[in-house]
Structure formats: C-alpha cells, structure tokens
Design an enzyme around this catalytic site. Structure first.
Site, mmCIF file in Angstrom:
data_model
loop_
_atom_site.group_PDB
_atom_site.id
_atom_site.type_symbol
_atom_site.label_atom_id
_atom_site.label_comp_id
_atom_site.label_asym_id
_atom_site.label_seq_id
_atom_site.Cartn_x
_atom_site.Cartn_y
_atom_site.Cartn_z
ATOM 1 N N THR A 117 25.559 51.430 26.187
ATOM 2 C CA THR A 117 25.826 52.851 26.435
ATOM 3 C C THR A 117 27.258 53.239 26.088
ATOM 4 O OG1 THR A 117 26.016 54.509 28.211
ATOM 5 C CG2 THR A 117 26.328 52.226 28.833
ATOM 6 N N TYR A 141 27.328 52.160 36.548
ATOM 7 C CA TYR A 141 26.376 52.077 35.430
ATOM 8 C C TYR A 141 27.074 51.563 34.183
ATOM 9 C CZ TYR A 141 23.666 53.635 31.420
ATOM 10 O OH TYR A 141 23.012 53.681 30.208
#
Length: 328
Positions: A117, A141
């Site tokens: 990501t 995250y």
C-alpha cells in the site's frame, strides 16, 4: 502448476482470480470469507475457506495443488480501524503474512506477488512519490504492510523467493464485464460510499477534513482502476516467471483528485445530487499522496487502459446497480 491467491474472494482478489482463469491458469483461492464472497469467483477456481494463519492448511494447499506462485491479498485494510485495533491488524496483516511466506519457502514456491500500500509512505514530503521515498506510515495498517515488505525482502535474500511488492494507491471501479466489484457492506472506500449515496443506499456521506494543505482543503488521492491494478499483477507474475529480479513498485496513475472533486464527478456521472456532510479529520489520513509509477511501466511493461475518473466511477455505478438489483 497452480497459482494460490489468498484473499481471492475479496474486492481486488476476485478480479485477479478472474484474470488468471481468463488466461488459462489453474487457481486455488484461500479466503475466510469475512469480507469476501464465494459468488464473486469464476466456477473454474477452487475455493478453500480458511485462514492464512493456519500453517497446516497453507502448507497442504501448496503441496496438494502443486502451487508455483502465490499472490497474497488477504489483509485487513481500513485505516481508522487499524488505529482502534492495532494488534488485530498486526496479527492479520503481519503475523499471518509471515506464515504464508514461511509456507512458501518450506513448500518450494519461488514466485510471490504481494499486495502492499501507499500507506507505507505516510505523508510524503513531495508528490508524486517514488519507491525510494522515505517510509513513514501514519497508521498501524501502513506499518503492518511495511513489516511484511521487510520480511518478504529478507526471505527473498535468504531463500531465493522471487517477489514483486506492489504498493497500491486508491483502488476503485469494477470489472468492465461486471463479473465482480466492490461488494463489501459498510465499505469505507470514497468512490464506493459516494456511489451508494448517489443511488439512495445511504442518506448522506461525510467528507473527513476540509483544512488540509491542498487546493480545496480535502485529501488528494491517486485513484487507480481495479482492472489496471490487476494488469500490473499479471505483468508482475510474467516478470517473475521470466526470471526477472525482485522489485518494489508503485501502482497509480501519477495524478490525483481531491475528495470534493471525486464527489462532484460521482454526482455528474450518476446524474443526481446528494447531501454531503463536512466532518473532522480522521486519524491516519495523509493530506495528499500521488504515485510515481514510471518504474512499473518500465520494468513490467505495464500499460494502464482505464486512466479516467469518469470511467472508474461509471464502472463502480454499474456494479452497484447490479448487486443492488440482485439483492446482494
């Protein structure tokens, strides 16, 4: 030989499974169906319901199906949830990924494509952001994904596990053939939320933060069509099969749109207005992040076909109308 796709019944994973099956590949999917759907998969794929943290199961699938490549999507992905439940995210995203990597090494798998990501960059000093930019995630995250990147690189050096790490920017849209799309209830993706609001499935939507250092005060993101992202995965798999070196690559278009610009595009493409509420910032959201994707284009020969926000929104609308009509 078979490709193992973890999280293959989810939004992005199911697109990958369709692309692999379309290319004549044998595919086995491992998914716990917590956010995925068996009906999103093509009939030719084998679905095994289970957890990526189950070492016995993952090892058995690799051996029984003669797995020669793994595409690893399975993860928890909601940034604010990761702030509230960091240990849950480190378990599901980092600990479980460590298990998949270990099983790959033990089982003799030599090719691994990992779903990472842009959140690993945090709030970058400059945009577009290149792969060698400082890594400073702002959320558990992002940190959980960065930890997996580090483990994968180390395993590659120690055990010859060829890998491509793809850092996603903001994935949106749906399969142009309307076979799969973003179907998770209560999803937090901006375009999904705006589409649901346009179609009357939500009374209103919120814009989180209007005081960012951006032209209109709202966050700016690089929105990439899911079909183009999957094309990058297919290119990465071909690269590794052809003996290509391991690599870390951004997946984005190189230009961004603000939250308000996206909402206006959804309103225009859908042909409806809808209420938008201005709300405070959410924790973990950087102001602006846009990809430099020249490396992926050069190394993989990646050629995006859907670099158009109107098209992304139109495909998302078509998919939402379809699943709403089907009661899904």
């Amino acid at each position: 030989m078979t490709v193992l796709v973890t999280g293959g019944a989810g939004y992005i994973g199911s697109h990958m499974v369709h692309a692999l099956v379309d290319s004549g590949e044998r595919v086995v999917v491992l998914d716990n169906l917590s956010t995925g759907f068996a009906w999103a998969l093509p009939a030719a794929a084998t679905l095994v319901e289970g957890d990526t943290g189950d070492e016995v199961l993952v090892s058995r699938l690799i051996a029984e199906h003669a797995v020669e490549a793994i595409v690893h999507f399975a993860a928890s992905i909601v940034v604010p949830d990761s702030v509230a439940d960091p240990l849950g995210y480190y378990r599901n995203n980092t600990v479980n990924s460590r298990n998949v990597i270990a099983c790959a090494v033990k089982g003799g798998v030599k090719r691994f494509v990992f779903s990472s990501t842009a959140a690993v960059y945090g709030n970058p000093d400059a945009v577009p952001v290149a792969e060698d930019a400082p890594l400073s995630p702002m959320s558990p995250y992002g940190s959980s994904k960065l930890m997996t990147e580090i483990m994968l690189r180390d395993a590659g050096l120690a055990h010859g596990l060829g890998h491509v790490i793809l850092r996603y920017f903001n994935v949106a849209g749906a399969d142009p053939q309307a076979r799969t799309g973003q179907s998770t209830r209560n999803a937090t993706h901006l375009i999904k939320v705006a589409v649901e609001t346009a179609l009357g499935l939500r009374e209103k939507m919120a814009v989180f933060g209007t005081d960012y250092p951006t032209p209109d005060g709202t966050c700016v993101r690089d929105y990439i069509h899911v079909a183009d992202l999957i094309a990058a995965h297919m290119d990465a798999l071909r690269h590794l099969r052809g003996g290509g070196a391991s690599a870390t690559l951004n997946c984005g278009y190189g230009h961004g749109f603000s939250v308000l610009e996206v909402i206006e595009t959804v309103k225009r493409v859908a042909g409806v207005d809808f209420p938008v509420e201005l709300a405070p910032r959410r924790p973990g959201d950087p102001a602006a992040i846009v990809a430099s994707s020249e490396k992926a284009r050069a190394l993989l020969g990646w050629q995006p076909r859907f670099d158009d926000l109107d098209t992304i929104v139109a495909h998302a609308l078509a998919w939402q109308r379809k699943i709403s009509a089907e009661g899904r």
